[in-house]
Write a protein that holds these residues in place. Structure first.
Motif, PDB file in Angstrom:
ATOM      1  N   GLY A  77     -30.551   0.462 -17.326  1.00  0.00           N
ATOM      2  CA  GLY A  77     -30.834   0.194 -15.929  1.00  0.00           C
ATOM      3  C   GLY A  77     -32.089  -0.639 -15.751  1.00  0.00           C
ATOM      4  O   GLY A  77     -32.124  -1.588 -14.957  1.00  0.00           O
ATOM      5  N   VAL A 103     -30.146   4.109 -13.626  1.00  0.00           N
ATOM      6  CA  VAL A 103     -31.417   4.826 -13.838  1.00  0.00           C
ATOM      7  C   VAL A 103     -31.309   6.243 -13.292  1.00  0.00           C
ATOM      8  O   VAL A 103     -31.701   7.213 -13.971  1.00  0.00           O
ATOM      9  CB  VAL A 103     -32.578   4.050 -13.161  1.00  0.00           C
ATOM     10  CG1 VAL A 103     -33.836   4.911 -13.143  1.00  0.00           C
ATOM     11  CG2 VAL A 103     -32.846   2.756 -13.901  1.00  0.00           C
ATOM     12  N   VAL A 104     -30.779   6.365 -12.074  1.00  0.00           N
ATOM     13  CA  VAL A 104     -30.674   7.713 -11.474  1.00  0.00           C
ATOM     14  C   VAL A 104     -29.684   8.570 -12.268  1.00  0.00           C
ATOM     15  O   VAL A 104     -29.909   9.765 -12.499  1.00  0.00           O
ATOM     16  CB  VAL A 104     -30.244   7.598  -9.994  1.00  0.00           C
ATOM     17  CG1 VAL A 104     -29.986   8.979  -9.409  1.00  0.00           C
ATOM     18  CG2 VAL A 104     -31.324   6.894  -9.187  1.00  0.00           C
ATOM     19  N   LEU A 105     -28.589   7.953 -12.719  1.00  0.00           N
ATOM     20  CA  LEU A 105     -27.613   8.709 -13.515  1.00  0.00           C
ATOM     21  C   LEU A 105     -28.224   9.196 -14.828  1.00  0.00           C
ATOM     22  O   LEU A 105     -28.001  10.341 -15.263  1.00  0.00           O
ATOM     23  CB  LEU A 105     -26.398   7.816 -13.785  1.00  0.00           C
ATOM     24  CG  LEU A 105     -25.151   8.516 -14.330  1.00  0.00           C
ATOM     25  CD1 LEU A 105     -24.634   9.534 -13.335  1.00  0.00           C
ATOM     26  CD2 LEU A 105     -24.076   7.488 -14.657  1.00  0.00           C
ATOM     27  N   GLY A 106     -29.006   8.336 -15.474  1.00  0.00           N
ATOM     28  CA  GLY A 106     -29.677   8.732 -16.711  1.00  0.00           C
ATOM     29  C   GLY A 106     -30.636   9.888 -16.492  1.00  0.00           C
ATOM     30  O   GLY A 106     -30.677  10.856 -17.274  1.00  0.00           O
ATOM     31  N   ALA A 107     -31.417   9.791 -15.400  1.00  0.00           N
ATOM     32  CA  ALA A 107     -32.354  10.874 -15.078  1.00  0.00           C
ATOM     33  C   ALA A 107     -31.608  12.171 -14.788  1.00  0.00           C
ATOM     34  O   ALA A 107     -32.036  13.255 -15.192  1.00  0.00           O
ATOM     35  CB  ALA A 107     -33.209  10.467 -13.869  1.00  0.00           C
ATOM     36  N   CYS A 136     -29.007   5.197 -20.582  1.00  0.00           N
ATOM     37  CA  CYS A 136     -28.688   4.754 -19.214  1.00  0.00           C
ATOM     38  C   CYS A 136     -29.944   4.226 -18.508  1.00  0.00           C
ATOM     39  O   CYS A 136     -29.906   3.170 -17.843  1.00  0.00           O
ATOM     40  CB  CYS A 136     -28.079   5.903 -18.406  1.00  0.00           C
ATOM     41  SG  CYS A 136     -26.401   6.302 -18.879  1.00  0.00           S
ATOM     42  N   ILE A 137     -31.035   4.966 -18.630  1.00  0.00           N
ATOM     43  CA  ILE A 137     -32.301   4.535 -17.993  1.00  0.00           C
ATOM     44  C   ILE A 137     -32.729   3.202 -18.583  1.00  0.00           C
ATOM     45  O   ILE A 137     -33.143   2.268 -17.852  1.00  0.00           O
ATOM     46  CB  ILE A 137     -33.383   5.614 -18.174  1.00  0.00           C
ATOM     47  CG1 ILE A 137     -33.044   6.840 -17.318  1.00  0.00           C
ATOM     48  CG2 ILE A 137     -34.754   5.071 -17.786  1.00  0.00           C
ATOM     49  CD1 ILE A 137     -33.917   8.035 -17.555  1.00  0.00           C
ATOM     50  N   LEU A 159     -28.091  10.043 -24.141  1.00  0.00           N
ATOM     51  CA  LEU A 159     -27.263   9.252 -23.233  1.00  0.00           C
ATOM     52  C   LEU A 159     -28.036   8.886 -21.966  1.00  0.00           C
ATOM     53  O   LEU A 159     -27.967   7.745 -21.486  1.00  0.00           O
ATOM     54  CB  LEU A 159     -26.000  10.043 -22.894  1.00  0.00           C
ATOM     55  CG  LEU A 159     -24.891   9.280 -22.186  1.00  0.00           C
ATOM     56  CD1 LEU A 159     -24.356   8.153 -23.042  1.00  0.00           C
ATOM     57  CD2 LEU A 159     -23.750  10.226 -21.816  1.00  0.00           C
ATOM     58  N   GLY A 160     -28.784   9.866 -21.438  1.00  0.00           N
ATOM     59  CA  GLY A 160     -29.599   9.608 -20.251  1.00  0.00           C
ATOM     60  C   GLY A 160     -30.661   8.552 -20.526  1.00  0.00           C
ATOM     61  O   GLY A 160     -30.899   7.654 -19.698  1.00  0.00           O
ATOM     62  N   ALA A 161     -31.290   8.637 -21.685  1.00  0.00           N
ATOM     63  CA  ALA A 161     -32.312   7.641 -22.032  1.00  0.00           C
ATOM     64  C   ALA A 161     -31.694   6.248 -22.147  1.00  0.00           C
ATOM     65  O   ALA A 161     -32.290   5.251 -21.699  1.00  0.00           O
ATOM     66  CB  ALA A 161     -32.982   8.038 -23.344  1.00  0.00           C
ATOM     67  N   ALA A 172     -26.986  14.646 -24.537  1.00  0.00           N
ATOM     68  CA  ALA A 172     -27.127  14.287 -23.118  1.00  0.00           C
ATOM     69  C   ALA A 172     -28.444  13.562 -22.865  1.00  0.00           C
ATOM     70  O   ALA A 172     -28.489  12.583 -22.100  1.00  0.00           O
ATOM     71  CB  ALA A 172     -27.042  15.554 -22.265  1.00  0.00           C
ATOM     72  N   LEU A 209     -28.700  13.080 -16.001  1.00  0.00           N
ATOM     73  CA  LEU A 209     -28.204  13.624 -17.270  1.00  0.00           C
ATOM     74  C   LEU A 209     -29.313  14.368 -18.012  1.00  0.00           C
ATOM     75  O   LEU A 209     -29.088  15.449 -18.576  1.00  0.00           O
ATOM     76  CB  LEU A 209     -27.664  12.488 -18.137  1.00  0.00           C
ATOM     77  CG  LEU A 209     -26.207  12.106 -17.925  1.00  0.00           C
ATOM     78  CD1 LEU A 209     -25.842  10.883 -18.742  1.00  0.00           C
ATOM     79  CD2 LEU A 209     -25.276  13.251 -18.274  1.00  0.00           C
TER      80      LEU A 209
END
Lengths: 73, 333
Positions: free
Chosen positions: A26, B284-288, A22-23, A18-20, A15, B290
């Protein structure tokens, strides 16, 4: 217990990865922090988050005071 | 009548050989059955064999359970079984057969074996013996018979204990004509008596072998050292309570951290679909969110581990230490 630890750590690391990603995607595609903070501060979520952070700080303070009291005895 | 004696002998022997692997038990019973088929005088053979208990003792002495277990495991792995050299217990049975056949030849008077030596069987056990004989002829399994035969082991023990004193006078009666007819010198007869005593001891020792253990087990009882136990309880309770309190602090902290992180993560996810127009900001918000949820899950698991693993382990460890220090094992009277 060992197997449970490995499963949990695998999910957590997956997770986080995956979050990293996504960031990173973005930011690459043009995300703006000021825009994000403006939206968050305008939403009721911000108030709840501020309240939770305050509760957390109080819990930590109480725990450390209790620990220091036990240490005194 | 002779068939009934042969059946009874084989049935009782099958019950007494339950400590062996099923394949080995079947092989041994086949050899004994072949012995009866080859014998001209069945009663003389029964007299030579004396009793099923004695034969079971002799087979047990020659049977190496550990070696047979290793060979059984190698067979299950697909390795070819070496049949050129028969196992030790089969060689012992072949020697018994040769000795029995040799004894039958010079014997002029055939004495009928006393059927009472099989009087261990009551009416219910006779039916079970007939079923056991039919099971002997059925194809055997590759697994050891010990767990299946545990229910029969106590009955077999009782039979062994009952038959041990009954078999002794019968063994002595069977030995007397041998001593009379043989032209052996006196020292050899004394050696036979010593062998009989050793075999009687083996029969008594065999009672524990039938229990399924390959070695004699001593019964022990755990007795508490009272003074030490009281002292340990008086010291262990406050120490354990202090340990639990110390462990409760990180437990509660991890629970609160988990609750905070998970709630913030859920709110962040819910806000993603409500307030953001730009996809980049949304990512960005979704990644944070998660990352926050993942950390919340980690702290939640840490809380569960503290409760079950750390605190529970502390209590179990204190109890185990108490059992180790404050109890002693004493041989049972």
């Amino acid at each position: 217990m060992k197997k449970a630890w490995s499963v949990i750590l695998a999910i957590v690391f997956g997770a986080i990865l995956l979050g990293a990603v996504c960031i990173g995607v973005g930011y690459i595609t043009g995300a703006d922090i000021s825009r994000i903070t403006a939206v968050i501060e305008g939403s009721p979520v911000h108030a709840y988050v501020q309240m939770l952070i305050q509760y957390w700080n109080e819990a930590v303070t109480t725990a450390t005071d209790y620990a220091s009291t036990i240490h005194l005895f | 009548m002779t068939d009934i004696n042969k059946q009874k002998f084989l049935a009782e022997l099958a019950q007494l050989l339950t400590f062996m692997y099923e394949e080995d038990r079947q092989d041994a019973l086949l050899v004994y059955s072949g012995m009866f088929d080859e014998a001209e005088d069945e009663q003389a053979l029964l007299q030579a064999l004396v009793s099923p208990i004695r034969q079971a003792v002799l087979v047990a002495r020659a049977y190496n359970a550990t070696e047979r277990k290793l060979s059984a495991h190698s067979e299950t792995r697909g390795e070819v079984r070496d049949d050129s050299v028969p196992p030790d217990f089969l060689q012992a049975i072949f020697e018994i057969r040769a000795e029995a056949m040799a004894r039958q030849a010079p014997r002029a008077e055939a004495q009928k074996a006393d059927e009472n030596q099989f009087s261990l069987f009551d009416q219910a056990a006779e039916e079970h013996a007939a079923a056991a004989v039919s099971a002997v002829t059925a194809p055997g399994e590759a697994h050891p018979a010990e767990p299946v035969e545990k229910a029969e082991a106590p009955a077999a023990d009782e039979l062994v204990e009952e038959s041990a004193p009954a078999a002794e006078p019968d063994a002595e009666e069977a030995e007397e004509p041998d001593a009379e007819e043989a032209e052996e010198p006196a020292p050899a007869e004394e050696a036979e008596d010593e062998d009989e005593d050793a075999e009687d001891e083996d029969e008594h020792r065999f009672v524990t072998v039938v229990d399924g253990a390959s070695s004699i087990k001593e019964r022990t009882v755990r007795k508490p050292r009272v003074f030490l136990l009281i002292l340990y309880i008086l010291l262990a309770i406050p120490v354990t309570l202090v340990g639990i309190v110390l462990l409760l602090l990180p437990t509660l902290l991890s629970l609160s951290a988990a609750a905070l992180l998970i709630s913030v993560g859920i709110m962040a996810v819910s806000s993603v679909f409500g307030g953001f127009a730009v996809l980049a900001d949304l990512l960005v918000v979704l990644g944070a969110a998660l990352i926050l949820l993942a950390l919340g899950l980690l702290f939640l698991w840490l809380f569960i581990w503290f409760i079950g693993g750390a605190i529970g382990g502390l209590i179990r460890g204190v109890c185990a230490l108490g059992r180790k220090w404050c109890y002693k094992e004493v041989p049972a009277v």
